[in-house]
Design a protein around this motif. Structure first.
Motif, PDB file in Angstrom:
ATOM      1  N   SER A 172      78.371  70.872  25.258  1.00 15.41           N
ATOM      2  CA  SER A 172      79.263  70.838  24.092  1.00 15.41           C
ATOM      3  C   SER A 172      78.539  71.187  22.798  1.00 15.41           C
ATOM      4  O   SER A 172      79.182  71.403  21.766  1.00 15.41           O
ATOM      5  CB  SER A 172      79.922  69.459  23.956  1.00 15.41           C
TER       6      SER A 172
ATOM      7  N   HIS B 171      77.253  74.297  35.401  1.00 11.12           N
ATOM      8  CA  HIS B 171      78.651  74.494  35.805  1.00 11.12           C
ATOM      9  C   HIS B 171      78.873  74.081  37.262  1.00 11.12           C
ATOM     10  O   HIS B 171      79.624  74.720  38.005  1.00 11.12           O
ATOM     11  CB  HIS B 171      79.028  75.962  35.571  1.00 11.12           C
ATOM     12  N   GLY B 172      78.173  73.027  37.686  1.00 13.21           N
ATOM     13  CA  GLY B 172      78.337  72.500  39.033  1.00 13.21           C
ATOM     14  C   GLY B 172      77.592  73.251  40.118  1.00 13.21           C
ATOM     15  O   GLY B 172      77.752  72.969  41.304  1.00 13.21           O
TER      16      GLY B 172
ATOM     17  N   SER C 224      85.623  75.705  26.842  1.00 14.44           N
ATOM     18  CA  SER C 224      86.809  75.542  27.685  1.00 14.44           C
ATOM     19  C   SER C 224      86.489  75.803  29.160  1.00 14.44           C
ATOM     20  O   SER C 224      85.395  76.234  29.519  1.00 14.44           O
ATOM     21  CB  SER C 224      87.906  76.502  27.211  1.00 14.44           C
ATOM     22  N   ALA C 225      87.513  75.594  30.001  1.00 20.83           N
ATOM     23  CA  ALA C 225      87.371  75.831  31.445  1.00 20.83           C
ATOM     24  C   ALA C 225      87.107  77.300  31.771  1.00 20.83           C
ATOM     25  O   ALA C 225      86.631  77.615  32.859  1.00 20.83           O
ATOM     26  CB  ALA C 225      88.622  75.336  32.171  1.00 20.83           C
TER      27      ALA C 225
ATOM     28  N   GLU D 256      84.131  69.390  29.504  1.00 23.34           N
ATOM     29  CA  GLU D 256      84.706  68.100  29.908  1.00 23.34           C
ATOM     30  C   GLU D 256      84.265  67.737  31.324  1.00 23.34           C
ATOM     31  O   GLU D 256      83.930  66.603  31.608  1.00 23.34           O
ATOM     32  CB  GLU D 256      86.238  68.145  29.816  1.00 23.34           C
ATOM     33  N   LYS D 257      84.258  68.731  32.187  1.00 21.17           N
ATOM     34  CA  LYS D 257      83.891  68.503  33.591  1.00 21.17           C
ATOM     35  C   LYS D 257      82.386  68.564  33.808  1.00 21.17           C
ATOM     36  O   LYS D 257      81.845  67.846  34.655  1.00 21.17           O
ATOM     37  CB  LYS D 257      84.596  69.551  34.462  1.00 21.17           C
ATOM     38  N   PHE D 258      81.697  69.434  33.043  1.00 21.31           N
ATOM     39  CA  PHE D 258      80.252  69.632  33.211  1.00 21.31           C
ATOM     40  C   PHE D 258      79.566  69.456  31.856  1.00 21.31           C
ATOM     41  O   PHE D 258      79.252  70.438  31.177  1.00 21.31           O
ATOM     42  CB  PHE D 258      79.961  71.034  33.772  1.00 21.31           C
ATOM     43  N   PRO D 259      79.346  68.210  31.439  1.00 21.49           N
ATOM     44  CA  PRO D 259      78.823  67.948  30.089  1.00 21.49           C
ATOM     45  C   PRO D 259      77.356  68.318  29.871  1.00 21.49           C
ATOM     46  O   PRO D 259      76.917  68.419  28.722  1.00 21.49           O
ATOM     47  CB  PRO D 259      79.035  66.450  29.902  1.00 21.49           C
TER      48      PRO D 259
ATOM     49  N   ASP E 198      83.298  74.654  30.615  1.00 20.95           N
ATOM     50  CA  ASP E 198      84.113  73.501  31.026  1.00 20.95           C
ATOM     51  C   ASP E 198      83.375  72.190  30.724  1.00 20.95           C
ATOM     52  O   ASP E 198      83.053  71.412  31.621  1.00 20.95           O
ATOM     53  CB  ASP E 198      84.462  73.610  32.505  1.00 20.95           C
TER      54      ASP E 198
END
Length: 190
Positions: free
Chosen positions: A75, A126-127, A90-91, A97-100, A95
């Motif tokens: 972020s 990003h996972g 954003s996604a 929110e999902k991958f801080p 993303d």
């Protein structure tokens, strides 16, 4: 007299060795993690991640056995354009929110010249976790005249592919290059 000189030299040598070994943390105001992509195939766009934590652990004074660990808050991405920053958060891209966070942990260094190394490690973004190879330059050591602390500098450069980490997969390379150039500069103190 010779014994006193020997003891003094031995103490100085031991102190110098222990000064450069151990754990070093990045000095935030003098460290940055930057990246550059090519937009539309004609212009470079650069940005930074402004909230990073990096540690360097070494048991050798020449840092030839150093291990680097980085955590960056996704972020904190900053490209100097608020609308672009928000889109990147954003996604469609990071993303956040999902991958801080994104992380990097080195696994080995290989000598590549005087004060230069190839750094092998695992980048998690990003996972996705993938091995990457980066270039490291040890820039030297000085005593910071303001803090009176020993300070060492490193520069890390390299190239990763955003497609390897599923970042911005909806955007073709004609719009945003797949190759992302990395340049990180850091000052570290114990």
């Amino acid at each position: 007299m010779k014994k006193a000189i020997f003891v003094l030299l031995a103490f100085t040598g031991l102190t110098a060795f222990t000064t450069f070994t151990g754990t070093w943390a990045n000095d935030d105001p003098h460290s940055q993690l930057g990246f550059t992509v090519t937009h539309l195939g004609i212009a470079d766009v650069s940005g930074t991640f402004n909230d990073i934590d990096v540690t360097v652990n070494a048991s050798k004074p020449d840092f030839s056995d150093a291990r680097f660990e980085l955590t960056a808050r996704t972020s904190s991405i900053d490209t100097r354009v608020d609308a672009r920053n928000n889109h990147l958060k954003s996604a469609d891209f990071f993303d956040v929110e999902k991958f801080p966070t994104m992380t990097f942990k080195s696994t080995k260094l290989k000598k590549a010249g005087k004060n230069k190394y190839k750094m092998y490690g695992d980048l998690s973004l990003h996972g996705v976790t993938r091995p990457v190879v980066l270039n490291v330059a040890y820039k030297g050591s000085v005593e910071n005249p303001m803090s009176k602390k020993q300070t060492v500098g490193f520069q890390v450069t390299g190239v990763i592919k955003r497609s390897d980490f599923n970042v911005g997969s909806g955007f073709p390379t004609a719009v945003i290059s797949d190759e992302v150039r990395i340049k990180a500069d850091g000052e570290f103190v114990q």
